[in-house]
Motif scaffolding. Structure first.
Motif, mmCIF file in Angstrom:
data_model
loop_
_atom_site.group_PDB
_atom_site.id
_atom_site.type_symbol
_atom_site.label_atom_id
_atom_site.label_comp_id
_atom_site.label_asym_id
_atom_site.label_seq_id
_atom_site.Cartn_x
_atom_site.Cartn_y
_atom_site.Cartn_z
ATOM 1 N N TYR A 1 -20.486 23.875 -15.908
ATOM 2 C CA TYR A 1 -19.646 22.748 -16.316
ATOM 3 C C TYR A 1 -20.388 21.875 -17.309
ATOM 4 O O TYR A 1 -20.959 20.857 -16.966
ATOM 5 N N LYS B 1 -21.409 25.502 -10.616
ATOM 6 C CA LYS B 1 -20.673 25.600 -9.355
ATOM 7 C C LYS B 1 -20.278 27.054 -9.139
ATOM 8 O O LYS B 1 -19.787 27.717 -10.054
ATOM 9 N N TYR B 2 -20.492 27.547 -7.926
ATOM 10 C CA TYR B 2 -20.034 28.885 -7.562
ATOM 11 C C TYR B 2 -18.632 28.746 -7.004
ATOM 12 O O TYR B 2 -18.420 28.060 -6.004
ATOM 13 N N GLU B 3 -17.683 29.389 -7.699
ATOM 14 C CA GLU B 3 -16.287 29.245 -7.327
ATOM 15 C C GLU B 3 -15.641 30.616 -7.174
ATOM 16 O O GLU B 3 -15.971 31.555 -7.902
ATOM 17 N N GLN B 4 -14.722 30.680 -6.228
ATOM 18 C CA GLN B 4 -14.036 31.935 -5.966
ATOM 19 C C GLN B 4 -12.943 32.153 -6.997
ATOM 20 O O GLN B 4 -12.127 31.265 -7.263
ATOM 21 N N ALA B 5 -12.932 33.341 -7.571
ATOM 22 C CA ALA B 5 -11.918 33.708 -8.562
ATOM 23 C C ALA B 5 -10.760 34.435 -7.880
ATOM 24 O O ALA B 5 -10.803 34.723 -6.682
ATOM 25 N N HIS C 1 -19.941 29.057 -12.532
ATOM 26 C CA HIS C 1 -19.275 28.397 -13.655
ATOM 27 C C HIS C 1 -20.160 27.242 -14.095
ATOM 28 O O HIS C 1 -20.577 26.423 -13.272
ATOM 29 N N LEU D 1 -17.225 35.337 -5.880
ATOM 30 C CA LEU D 1 -17.788 34.058 -6.313
ATOM 31 C C LEU D 1 -18.477 34.242 -7.657
ATOM 32 O O LEU D 1 -19.281 35.160 -7.828
ATOM 33 N N TYR D 2 -18.146 33.352 -8.592
ATOM 34 C CA TYR D 2 -18.739 33.398 -9.921
ATOM 35 C C TYR D 2 -19.379 32.055 -10.236
ATOM 36 O O TYR D 2 -18.823 31.004 -9.899
ATOM 37 N N HIS E 1 -17.782 30.584 -18.251
ATOM 38 C CA HIS E 1 -17.747 31.674 -17.280
ATOM 39 C C HIS E 1 -19.099 32.380 -17.281
ATOM 40 O O HIS E 1 -19.648 32.678 -18.326
#
Length: 115
Positions: free
Chosen positions: A86, A72-76, A84, A81-82, A34
């Motif tokens: 990997y 990767k920018y991912e919606q929480a 992450h 957008l955060y 995170h």
């Protein structure tokens, strides 16, 4: 340079002193690291995740362009957008480490002002 942030307890961070990569405690369960971007989200995350944490909390300041793992920018769930990460975080992508401070309003950085 694009800067992203990771928070980690200082006692846990100390276990990586001689390592070339960092992974947080929940890495195996989550499958990624995170991170956050920008001061507003940093304070939001710090005060949500570490609300009851009383020990020393560190902020890893990361140059996103130096990270060797995929980001990767991912919606929480909160709609934001955060970033992450990997894979493990290579230590040479960490450009600064700061100590967070707890005030009666919550976690902050020294000389930081929330308006």
């Amino acid at each position: 340079m694009t800067t992203i942030y990771c928070l980690t307890p200082a006692s846990y961070w100390a276990t990586f002193a001689d390592k070339s990569e960092y992974v947080p405690r929940d890495y195996k369960e989550e499958g990624f690291i995170h991170a956050t971007k920008g001061d507003d989200l940093l304070y939001k995350v710090a005060n949500r995740v570490y609300h009851n944490f009383d020990a020393e909390l560190l902020l890893l300041v990361i140059d996103e362009e130096l990270v060797t793992s995929t980001i990767k920018y991912e919606q929480a769930k909160d709609g934001n957008l955060y970033p992450h990460i990997y894979g493990p975080l290579n230590m040479d992508a960490i450009i600064e480490i700061k100590t967070m401070h707890r005030t009666k309003e919550g976690w902050t950085l020294p000389h930081s002002h929330r308006i």
